[in-house]
Design a protein around this motif. Structure first.
Motif, PDB file in Angstrom:
ATOM      1  N   GLY A 166     -21.570  22.507 -15.723  1.00  0.00           N
ATOM      2  CA  GLY A 166     -21.671  23.934 -15.965  1.00  0.00           C
ATOM      3  C   GLY A 166     -21.095  24.745 -14.833  1.00  0.00           C
ATOM      4  O   GLY A 166     -20.416  25.762 -15.049  1.00  0.00           O
ATOM      5  N   ASP A 167     -21.340  24.289 -13.600  1.00  0.00           N
ATOM      6  CA  ASP A 167     -20.804  24.976 -12.422  1.00  0.00           C
ATOM      7  C   ASP A 167     -19.277  24.997 -12.456  1.00  0.00           C
ATOM      8  O   ASP A 167     -18.634  25.989 -12.115  1.00  0.00           O
ATOM      9  N   LYS A 168     -18.685  23.871 -12.873  1.00  0.00           N
ATOM     10  CA  LYS A 168     -17.217  23.772 -12.888  1.00  0.00           C
ATOM     11  C   LYS A 168     -16.569  24.752 -13.851  1.00  0.00           C
ATOM     12  O   LYS A 168     -15.490  25.287 -13.571  1.00  0.00           O
ATOM     13  N   ILE A 169     -17.192  24.968 -15.013  1.00  0.00           N
ATOM     14  CA  ILE A 169     -16.519  25.770 -16.038  1.00  0.00           C
ATOM     15  C   ILE A 169     -17.062  27.188 -16.149  1.00  0.00           C
ATOM     16  O   ILE A 169     -16.546  27.985 -16.923  1.00  0.00           O
ATOM     17  N   THR A 176     -15.621  27.729  -8.721  1.00  0.00           N
ATOM     18  CA  THR A 176     -14.574  27.839  -9.753  1.00  0.00           C
ATOM     19  C   THR A 176     -13.617  28.970  -9.413  1.00  0.00           C
ATOM     20  O   THR A 176     -12.389  28.813  -9.511  1.00  0.00           O
ATOM     21  N   ASN A 177     -14.146  30.104  -9.015  1.00  0.00           N
ATOM     22  CA  ASN A 177     -13.302  31.237  -8.645  1.00  0.00           C
ATOM     23  C   ASN A 177     -12.550  30.978  -7.343  1.00  0.00           C
ATOM     24  O   ASN A 177     -11.396  31.393  -7.189  1.00  0.00           O
ATOM     25  N   ASP A 405     -12.398  18.380  -9.546  1.00  0.00           N
ATOM     26  CA  ASP A 405     -12.741  17.020  -9.966  1.00  0.00           C
ATOM     27  C   ASP A 405     -13.270  16.176  -8.810  1.00  0.00           C
ATOM     28  O   ASP A 405     -14.136  15.312  -9.009  1.00  0.00           O
ATOM     29  N   CYS A 406     -12.725  16.407  -7.609  1.00  0.00           N
ATOM     30  CA  CYS A 406     -13.088  15.557  -6.467  1.00  0.00           C
ATOM     31  C   CYS A 406     -13.963  16.259  -5.433  1.00  0.00           C
ATOM     32  O   CYS A 406     -14.777  15.606  -4.778  1.00  0.00           O
ATOM     33  N   ASN A 407     -13.797  17.555  -5.265  1.00  0.00           N
ATOM     34  CA  ASN A 407     -14.553  18.263  -4.234  1.00  0.00           C
ATOM     35  C   ASN A 407     -15.834  18.884  -4.769  1.00  0.00           C
ATOM     36  O   ASN A 407     -16.926  18.643  -4.246  1.00  0.00           O
ATOM     37  N   THR A 408     -15.715  19.690  -5.834  1.00  0.00           N
ATOM     38  CA  THR A 408     -16.895  20.367  -6.365  1.00  0.00           C
ATOM     39  C   THR A 408     -17.971  19.371  -6.790  1.00  0.00           C
ATOM     40  O   THR A 408     -19.140  19.523  -6.449  1.00  0.00           O
ATOM     41  N   ILE A 409     -17.567  18.359  -7.549  1.00  0.00           N
ATOM     42  CA  ILE A 409     -18.559  17.376  -8.007  1.00  0.00           C
ATOM     43  C   ILE A 409     -18.562  16.104  -7.162  1.00  0.00           C
ATOM     44  O   ILE A 409     -19.466  15.288  -7.281  1.00  0.00           O
ATOM     45  N   GLY A 410     -17.568  15.961  -6.285  1.00  0.00           N
ATOM     46  CA  GLY A 410     -17.483  14.751  -5.476  1.00  0.00           C
ATOM     47  C   GLY A 410     -18.593  14.629  -4.449  1.00  0.00           C
ATOM     48  O   GLY A 410     -18.966  13.522  -4.054  1.00  0.00           O
ATOM     49  N   GLY A 411     -19.113  15.785  -4.012  1.00  0.00           N
ATOM     50  CA  GLY A 411     -20.187  15.755  -3.013  1.00  0.00           C
ATOM     51  C   GLY A 411     -21.441  15.058  -3.497  1.00  0.00           C
ATOM     52  O   GLY A 411     -22.244  14.575  -2.686  1.00  0.00           O
TER      53      GLY A 411
END
Length: 469
Positions: A166-169, A176-177, A405-411
């Motif tokens: 949800g955070d990503k989109i 996202t911004n 794909d790698c930073n926002t959710i990679g953590g």
């Protein structure tokens, strides 16, 4: 007449040393010494000044370049402040509470895990925060799951995947911004482009949790007490009905008309304030104060208090400071020539779209593993790779997608990152317990590599289009 300054060009070894020193400094200050991320990044300006002296730079030279680099993200900062206004007003108008209220109707014992995934997705899209969603809905779902006899790591995994999807989109999400803003692509284009990787990964995650849920829920009975208590608390505080959806429709219409993003969000925030005043019975002072300080409602439930009391311009101050300090460092590295040297070297290693995306993903994970900050990793990735993407004829939304794909959710997959530490501290679930179940988080970058290998979902410039942009 003042003579023009002569600056030295850094070697490849010195350029790599600058990046390593910056990452180590960030890790030591942030993780070992316990400094805040903003203080860490601002103090790193001192480090950059020291590292620039051998190249002939002064602090004044670097500060000028930092300011020039920041000019490119001012629009992003405006959007973030507008998001803060929108979040506060949509809480006061009952818009977000209504979305949560009806979303809870999806809960089902047999499909607890997939509905947890979907519910956290809905709440995260509506609020624009993965951390906020996990700290409220995630905790509640963990309690319900424990009562059902579902392993804590499994429930945590479903909540994490939903919250970060949800955070990503979400158009309300700062990450996202931020990612769309620093690469220079439109928010709608960025979100749409992410669906090539995130969409299939999310569907696969939904299927996996459905199968897992069916296996574990045979002897379970859903305790609906918390759900009913939450819905009752919302119904007692807000008037539900069509008027609370007017702010959402206002923003959608503005965006469909291709109006400016900041303007669209401000219209939605103003509409939310009007609904709060005319439909929820709020005073004008209280309604408009929510735009700055966020919504501060009174609830008997501590869960609702922590879930709904948020938003406002002030909620974005820390994030925007992080953007300013990180982007400033990126400008300094460009001024020193560090980025240009690294890009020149990396270009020689990249021969295909697949190798470009693969190297981008490796850099993203390494930068976040060294610093613990996805914002820092975003800036490093943008600084080193954006020009290469353009040189290879690929549009910037390809890079912003890798960042998400790698930073926002990679953590979520790095136990010492700020995200990983937050998850463990908030849910009280060990990293080793939840890691096997964050399917979305490792399927998404794999989808990115599949897209790169096949060419599906790769946005390319048409002839002459890059020069025009």
């Amino acid at each position: 007449m003042e003579a023009k300054k002569e600056f030295k060009t850094p070697s490849l070894g010195y350029s790599a040393f600058v990046l390593a020193a910056l990452a180590i400094s960030t890790f030591v200050q942030f993780k070992i010494l316990g400094a805040s991320l903003n203080v860490t990044m601002f103090l790193n300006w001192l480090l950059m000044t020291l590292l620039a002296i051998p190249l002939g730079f002064t602090y004044d030279d670097l500060e000028k370049k930092a300011a020039e680099n920041l000019a490119g993200v001012l629009t992003t900062l405006f959007i973030m402040y507008a998001i803060g206004c929108l979040a506060g007003s949509w809480m006061a108008s009952g818009t977000v509470p209504a979305i949560i209220y009806y979303g809870m109707d999806l809960m089902n014992a047999k499909f607890f895990l997939p509905t947890s995934l979907v519910l956290c997705s809905i709440v995260s899209v509506a609020t624009g925060t993965s951390w906020g969603t996990l700290g409220t809905m995630g905790i509640a779902l963990l309690g319900i799951g424990t009562g059902l006899g579902i392993p804590a790591g499994m429930t945590a995994g479903a909540a994490i995947c939903g919250a970060w999807f949800g955070d990503k989109i979400s158009p309300l999400s700062d990450t996202t911004n931020f990612t769309a803003g620093i690469v220079g692509t439109k928010l709608a284009t960025h979100v749409k482009h992410m669906m090539y990787t995130t969409g299939p990964a999310y569907l696969a995650t939904l299927v996996i949790f459905t199968v897992l849920g069916l296996r574990t829920a045979e002897t379970s009975n859903l305790d609906t007490s918390l759900i009913l208590e939450t819905q009752q608390g919302i119904a007692d505080t807000f008037h539900l009905g069509f008027p609370v959806l007017i702010p959402v429709l206002a923003v959608l219409v503005m965006l469909l008309l291709r109006m400016n993003s900041t303007l669209s969000l401000l219209v939605g925030a103003f509409a939310g304030s009007l609904v709060a005043i005319l439909y929820q019975g709020s005073t004008t002072a209280l309604a408009f104060n929510c735009l700055y300080n966020g919504f501060k409602g009174t609830f008997e439930s501590e869960f609702l208090t922590s879930l709904l009391n948020r938003g406002g311009i002030t909620s974005m101050l820390s994030t925007t400071m992080t953007v300013i300090f990180c982007v400033g460092i990126g400008g300094m590295m460009k001024a020193m020539g560090v980025i240009q040297v690294l890009v020149s070297y990396l270009t020689k290693l990249i021969h295909t779209t697949f190798s470009l995306v693969l190297i981008s993903e490796v850099i993203a994970y390494l930068a976040q593993m060294l610093s613990g900050s996805h914002y820092f990793s975003d800036v490093i990735l943008n600084s080193t790779m954006l020009d290469i993407y353009k040189e290879k004829g690929l549009k910037p939304e390809n890079l912003s997608r890798v960042m998400e794909d790698c930073n926002t959710i990679g953590g979520t997959m790095i136990p010492w990152s700020s995200t990983g530490l937050y998850i463990v501290g908030t849910l009280g679930v060990a990293f080793t317990e939840y890691f096997p179940f964050v399917f979305l988080c490792y399927l998404t970058p794999i989808m990115g590599l599949i897209c790169a290998a096949t060419g599906w979902g790769i946005a390319r410039y048409k002839e002459g289009e890059l020069h025009e942009s």
